[in-house]
Design an enzyme around this catalytic site. Structure first.
Site, PDB file in Angstrom:
ATOM      1  N   GLU A   1      67.605  36.599  68.044  1.00  0.00           N
ATOM      2  CA  GLU A   1      67.986  37.931  67.538  1.00  0.00           C
ATOM      3  C   GLU A   1      67.455  39.033  68.450  1.00  0.00           C
ATOM      4  O   GLU A   1      66.289  39.025  68.864  1.00  0.00           O
ATOM      5  CB  GLU A   1      67.436  38.135  66.109  1.00  0.00           C
TER       6      GLU A   1
ATOM      7  N   ASP B   1      66.306  30.954  53.685  1.00  0.00           N
ATOM      8  CA  ASP B   1      65.334  31.619  54.553  1.00  0.00           C
ATOM      9  C   ASP B   1      63.951  31.618  53.909  1.00  0.00           C
ATOM     10  O   ASP B   1      63.801  32.010  52.735  1.00  0.00           O
ATOM     11  CB  ASP B   1      65.793  33.075  54.736  1.00  0.00           C
TER      12      ASP B   1
ATOM     13  N   GLU C   1      60.778  32.261  60.900  1.00  0.00           N
ATOM     14  CA  GLU C   1      60.663  33.090  62.092  1.00  0.00           C
ATOM     15  C   GLU C   1      59.412  32.750  62.904  1.00  0.00           C
ATOM     16  O   GLU C   1      58.366  32.456  62.333  1.00  0.00           O
ATOM     17  CB  GLU C   1      60.618  34.574  61.690  1.00  0.00           C
TER      18      GLU C   1
ATOM     19  N   LYS D   1      65.134  28.132  57.221  1.00  0.00           N
ATOM     20  CA  LYS D   1      64.946  28.899  58.458  1.00  0.00           C
ATOM     21  C   LYS D   1      63.624  29.636  58.364  1.00  0.00           C
ATOM     22  O   LYS D   1      63.242  30.100  57.293  1.00  0.00           O
ATOM     23  CB  LYS D   1      66.092  29.893  58.658  1.00  0.00           C
TER      24      LYS D   1
ATOM     25  N   ASP E   1      66.606  36.455  54.227  1.00  0.00           N
ATOM     26  CA  ASP E   1      65.676  37.377  53.567  1.00  0.00           C
ATOM     27  C   ASP E   1      66.080  38.828  53.841  1.00  0.00           C
ATOM     28  O   ASP E   1      65.445  39.761  53.341  1.00  0.00           O
ATOM     29  CB  ASP E   1      64.215  37.093  53.956  1.00  0.00           C
ATOM     30  N   SER E   2      67.179  39.010  54.582  1.00  0.00           N
ATOM     31  CA  SER E   2      67.777  40.347  54.708  1.00  0.00           C
ATOM     32  C   SER E   2      68.188  40.851  53.322  1.00  0.00           C
ATOM     33  O   SER E   2      68.457  42.042  53.153  1.00  0.00           O
ATOM     34  CB  SER E   2      68.991  40.313  55.644  1.00  0.00           C
TER      35      SER E   2
HETATM   36  O1  KIV Z   1      67.730  37.322  56.977  1.00  0.00           O
HETATM   37  C1  KIV Z   1      68.738  37.323  57.695  1.00  0.00           C
HETATM   38  O2  KIV Z   1      69.828  37.738  57.308  1.00  0.00           O
HETATM   39  C2  KIV Z   1      68.576  36.805  59.051  1.00  0.00           C
HETATM   40  C3  KIV Z   1      69.733  36.922  59.980  1.00  0.00           C
HETATM   41  C4  KIV Z   1      70.039  38.315  60.316  1.00  0.00           C
HETATM   42  C5  KIV Z   1      69.580  36.064  61.169  1.00  0.00           C
HETATM   43  O3  KIV Z   1      67.559  36.317  59.372  1.00  0.00           O
END
Ligand code: KIV
Length: 271
Positions: A189, A87, A118, A116, A48-49
Site C-alpha cells: 500500500e 483483517d 500489517e 491479514k 479494518d478500514s
Molecule cells: O482495511 C483495509 O481496507 C485495508 C485495505 C485498504 C488494504 O487494509
C-alpha cells in the site's frame, strides 16, 4: 444462485504463476458482500478500514477485534464464491505470537478463510505462528494505516533509501520476511510503482497493490471509494460510480414526497 467456483487460498498462488490478475475489494456487511460477489470479485477483504468508512474514526487504530469478528460474521453469511479475508485490527496481534494466533482463531471461527495483518520484519513471528495452526495469512506493508502515528499520518512510504521503517530497502526486507514467515500473499500500500514492481519480481508470493501502481499481481480498493459513496480525493482512488450523489438525490426526493403527502401513493398502500 451463485454458480462461480469457490476461490481458495491456493488459487492465489496459481493465478500469480499463470499471470491472471487478482481483484480484491472491501466489504463489511452481507448486502455489499453479495453485490461484490455477483460482480465477480476474487477476494473480499473485511478490512479494518471499517473504522474510518463505517465507524467514522480518522484512522483505523480504535477498531477492536470484536468489531472485526462482527463484520466478518456478517460478510461470511453472504456465502460468497469470493475468498473472505478478515483483517486483524491494531492491538490484536502485536503483543505476542500467541495473541496473534488467538485473534486469528476468533476471526476464522467468524468465517474468515484467511487473515491479514500489517507489518514486515517485526510481525514475522506472528505470521509464522498463525500459519503453523493452518490459518492462511496475507501480509501488508508500505503505508500501513495502523502505523499512523509513526508515519505522521497516512503518508506514502518507500521514497527514501535506507533501512529505517518505511524506507525503500527496509520495505524489501519486510516483503522477504513476510514471505519467509509463510504468508500466502502480500498487500503493498502507498508505495512508488517501481518499488512495488521490484518487490513483485523478487518475492514468490502474489502482491496486491493499493496506491502501488500496476505491476502488482492484483489490486485492492475500498468499496465505498469504488462506488463513489465516499468523496475521497486520494490520488490512488477511482470512483467507478457516483452513488453518494445518487443517494442524496433519492433521499431528497423521498423527503419531498413525504412532505407533500405524495408518498405513500395507493400503489404502495394496503386495501
Ligand atoms: O482495511 C483495509 O481496507 C485495508 C485495505 C485498504 C488494504 O487494509
Amino acid at each position: 444462485m451463485n454458480v462461480r467456483k469457490k476461490v481458495t487460498v491456493p488459487d492465489l498462488a496459481q493465478w500469480r504463476e499463470s499471470g491472471r490478475r487478482i481483484s480484491m475489494i472491501t466489504a463489511y456487511d452481507v448486502m455489499f458482500a453479495r453485490i461484490a460477489d455477483e460482480a465477480g470479485v476474487d477476494v473480499i477483504l473485511v478490512g479494518d478500514s471499517v473504522g474510518m468508512v463505517v465507524q467514522g474514526h480518522r484512522n483505523t487504530i480504535p477498531v477492536e477485534l470484536s468489531d472485526m469478528v462482527y463484520h466478518t460474521r456478517n460478510v461470511a453469511r453472504a456465502g460468497t464464491a469470493a475468498l473472505v479475508v478478515g483483517d486483524l485490527p491494531f492491538g490484536s496481534y502485536q503483543a505476542s505470537p500467541q495473541q496473534a494466533v488467538e485473534s486469528s482463531i476468533e476471526l476464522t471461527k467468524a468465517g474468515a478463510e484467511c487473515v491479514k495483518l500489517e507489518g514486515g520484519v517485526h510481525v514475522a513471528n506472528a505470521i509464522d505462528a498463525i500459519t503453523r495452526v493452518d490459518i492462511p495469512v496475507i501480509g501488508h506493508i508500505g503505508l500501513t494505516p495502523q502505523s499512523y502515528h509513526r508515519m505522521g499520518g497516512h503518508k506514502v512510504q518507500g521514497r527514501v533509501e535506507g533501512f529505517e521503517a518505511g524506507s525503500r530497502n527496509r520495505l524489501l526486507e519486510d516483503a522477504y520476511a513476510v514471505e519467509q514467515a509463510g504468508a500466502s500473499a502480500i498487500v503493498l500500500e502507498g508505495i512508488p510503482y517501481d518499488l512495488a514492481g521490484e518487490i513483485t519480481m523478487k518475492v514468490g508470493i502474489p502482491t496486491i497493490g493499493i496506491g502501488a501502481g500496476n505491476q502488482c499481481n492484483g489490486q485492492v480498493l475500498v468499496l465505498h471509494d469504488v462506488l463513489g459513496l465516499s468523496d475521497s480525493k486520494l490520488k490512488f482512488v477511482k470512483h467507478y460510480a457516483g452513488l453518494r450523489n445518487a443517494s442524496i438525490d433519492a433521499i431528497r426526493q423521498y423527503v419531498e414526497e413525504v412532505g407533500s403527502g405524495e408518498w405513500p401513493d395507493m400503489e404502495h398502500s394496503f386495501k
